[in-house]
Design an enzyme around this catalytic site. Structure first.
Site, short mmCIF file in Angstrom:
data_model
loop_
_atom_site.label_atom_id
_atom_site.label_comp_id
_atom_site.label_asym_id
_atom_site.label_seq_id
_atom_site.Cartn_x
_atom_site.Cartn_y
_atom_site.Cartn_z
N SER A 169 0.79 -1.23 0.00
CA SER A 169 0.00 0.00 0.00
C SER A 169 0.83 1.28 0.00
O SER A 169 0.25 2.38 -0.13
CB SER A 169 -0.96 0.01 1.19
OG SER A 169 -2.03 -0.88 0.95
N HIS A 217 4.15 5.56 5.06
CA HIS A 217 3.09 4.61 4.72
C HIS A 217 3.64 3.22 4.93
O HIS A 217 4.86 2.99 4.85
CB HIS A 217 2.62 4.78 3.27
CG HIS A 217 1.17 4.47 3.06
ND1 HIS A 217 0.65 3.19 3.18
CD2 HIS A 217 0.12 5.27 2.76
CE1 HIS A 217 -0.66 3.23 2.95
NE2 HIS A 217 -1.01 4.48 2.70
N ASP A 218 2.75 2.27 5.21
CA ASP A 218 3.12 0.87 5.31
C ASP A 218 2.44 0.10 4.19
O ASP A 218 1.50 0.59 3.57
CB ASP A 218 2.70 0.29 6.66
CG ASP A 218 3.39 0.97 7.82
OD1 ASP A 218 4.49 1.51 7.63
OD2 ASP A 218 2.81 0.97 8.93
#
Length: 453
Positions: A53, A295-296
């Site tokens: 993502s 973000h991960d």
């Protein structure tokens, strides 16, 4: 770095990982472990891992380039560009804006991974399947993580560029950034050393290579396919740190757009690993000592972490292919932020064994989404339980029914799991009101609506 990285992999059953850190124009990278337990091929700094993502920041960047060119208005309805965009709630579908897609407040259910084929029209076909998708809340009302919204955003990019999403990535980001170890799918990834995800058949089993390399291509814009080495991911991050300037000094993104992406758009309930708020694409973390964006990403057996420190010109990427990667994230990212930016990475929340019992009458009930059904109950001893049954792709990739105990946390209307899952005690926030004193949503990043007592 390599020696400690190898120890971390062994301690946490992570088969392989690659890491990169940048300060200004200086970049160092390292790797350890294997790309697949079946083949034994060693991970190198040039190995490709899926970034999951984190792709959403790339998709947002593609869209913001169109804003720079005057071809896209963030506050215009999606239907200005996709006239056939349909959801179960037609009024909501007509109101949803491009901005709301970017910051996860569009309000419709988002965990759909329908496979619409491998052709260049797969994203167009996917968006056409959303006509029955339920609306959880009024557009703009609250945050709920939404993969499908990013598929819609990717389709807007395709329409305005008149080319497939993958081609947009290659021509408008890979090329101007000079990326050499990045792939939009398996046909490019196979030209490099590419990691395979590893999953556990049961919670106590050792991670083994997954039998599927990636999620459906129809979700590429949300994070199903994109893979790269960490150094190339940091090239992208450094462009954002430079307010849109690429490594050769050429402009890749407008400075105003780069700033806008880091501006707070939506608050997020306390959820542990997630940011405190969301910008356009970016998560925003308010850590002791300063603000971090990032973000991960998680795909089939692969996990990725990106943290960027505006004002300090520091970025770090950790890419892994299975096991329990949170310990790697905590130690590596924590050390980088502390030593290079004077920022402390907060410890992940843990339950207090002395916490008193809670009155769970507001929380008890059944909550449902396309990802899972969850029944929250309280037994005669006052213990609170959440029984979760995964659905769809989440059940197919190994998720079975689980029953976990929840106790009070440091945050109001938020409970925490007693036992860790993949190295983390998960927070469960109960938000909204159904008009009868009960929580309207169970929020774990995604808002699952109450559907029964």
């Amino acid at each position: 770095m390599n020696g400690r990285l190898a120890d971390l992999l062994a301690e946490n059953q992570v088969p392989g990982a690659a890491v990169a850190v940048s300060v200004g124009d200086a970049v160092i990278d390292a790797a350890a472990g294997v790309l697949s337990k079946d083949t034994g091929v060693e991970a190198t700094p040039d190995s490709l891992f899926q970034i999951g993502s984190i792709t959403k920041v790339w998709t947002t960047t593609l869209a913001m380039q169109l804003v720079d060119e005057g071809k896209l208005d963030l506050d215009a309805p999606v239907r200005d560009h996709l006239p056939d965009f349909k959801l179960a709630d037609d009024e909501a579908a007509a109101r949803i804006t491009v901005r709301q897609l970017m910051c996860h407040v569009a309000g419709f259910e988002g965990d759909f991974f329908t496979d619409t084929g491998r052709g260049d029209d797969c994203l167009e076909k996917f968006v056409a399947t959303l006509g029955d998708t339920p609306q959880l809340f009024t557009p703009g009302e609250r945050f709920s993580y939404n993969n499908a919204a990013y598929c819609v955003l990717g389709r807007i990019v395709e329409v305005l560029r008149e080319k497939p999403y993958d081609a947009c990535l290659r021509e408008h980001l890979f090329a101007p950034l000079g990326l050499t170890h990045a792939a939009t799918g398996p046909y490019e990834a196979i030209l490099h050393r590419a990691a395979v995800g590893h999953i556990r058949a049961t919670p106590d089993a050792e991670p083994r290579p997954a039998q599927v390399w990636a999620l459906a291509r129809s979700n590429a814009a949300a994070g199903a396919m994109l893979a790269m080495r960490p150094r190339d991911l940091l090239t992208f991050a450094r462009m954002h740190l430079a307010d849109g300037l690429g490594p050769d000094g050429g402009r890749v993104l407008g400075a105003d757009s780069a700033h806008a992406m880091r501006r707070r758009q939506a608050d997020v309930p306390p959820l542990g690993l997630m940011g405190n708020s969301w910008g356009l694409g970016w998560e925003i973390f308010d850590f002791p000592g300063g603000t971090v964006v990032g973000h991960d990403g998680g795909t089939i057996g692969q996990s990725a972490f990106l943290r960027v420190v505006p004002g300090h010109d520091v970025a770090v990427a950790v890419l892994t292919n299975g096991g329990d990667p949170l310990a790697l994230y905590a130690e590596i990212v924590g050390r980088v932020l502390h030593d290079l930016a004077g920022i402390e990475l907060p410890a992940l929340p843990v339950p207090d064994p002395q916490t008193p019992r809670v009155d769970a009458s507001r929380y008890v009930g059944t909550y449902a989404s396309s990802a899972a059904d969850t029944v929250v109950s309280q037994d005669d001893e006052g213990r609170v339980w959440a029984e979760r049954t995964p659905k769809g792709i989440f059940a197919e990739i190994g998720g079975g029914q689980e029953r976990i105990e929840l106790v009070a946390s440091a945050w109001e209307d938020t409970l925490i799991s007693v036992a860790p899952e993949n190295g983390m005690h998960r927070l469960h926030a109960f938000v909204g009101d159904d008009g009868e004193g009960h929580a309207q949503f169970l929020h774990t990043g995604r808002a699952d609506r109450r559907v029964g007592p």
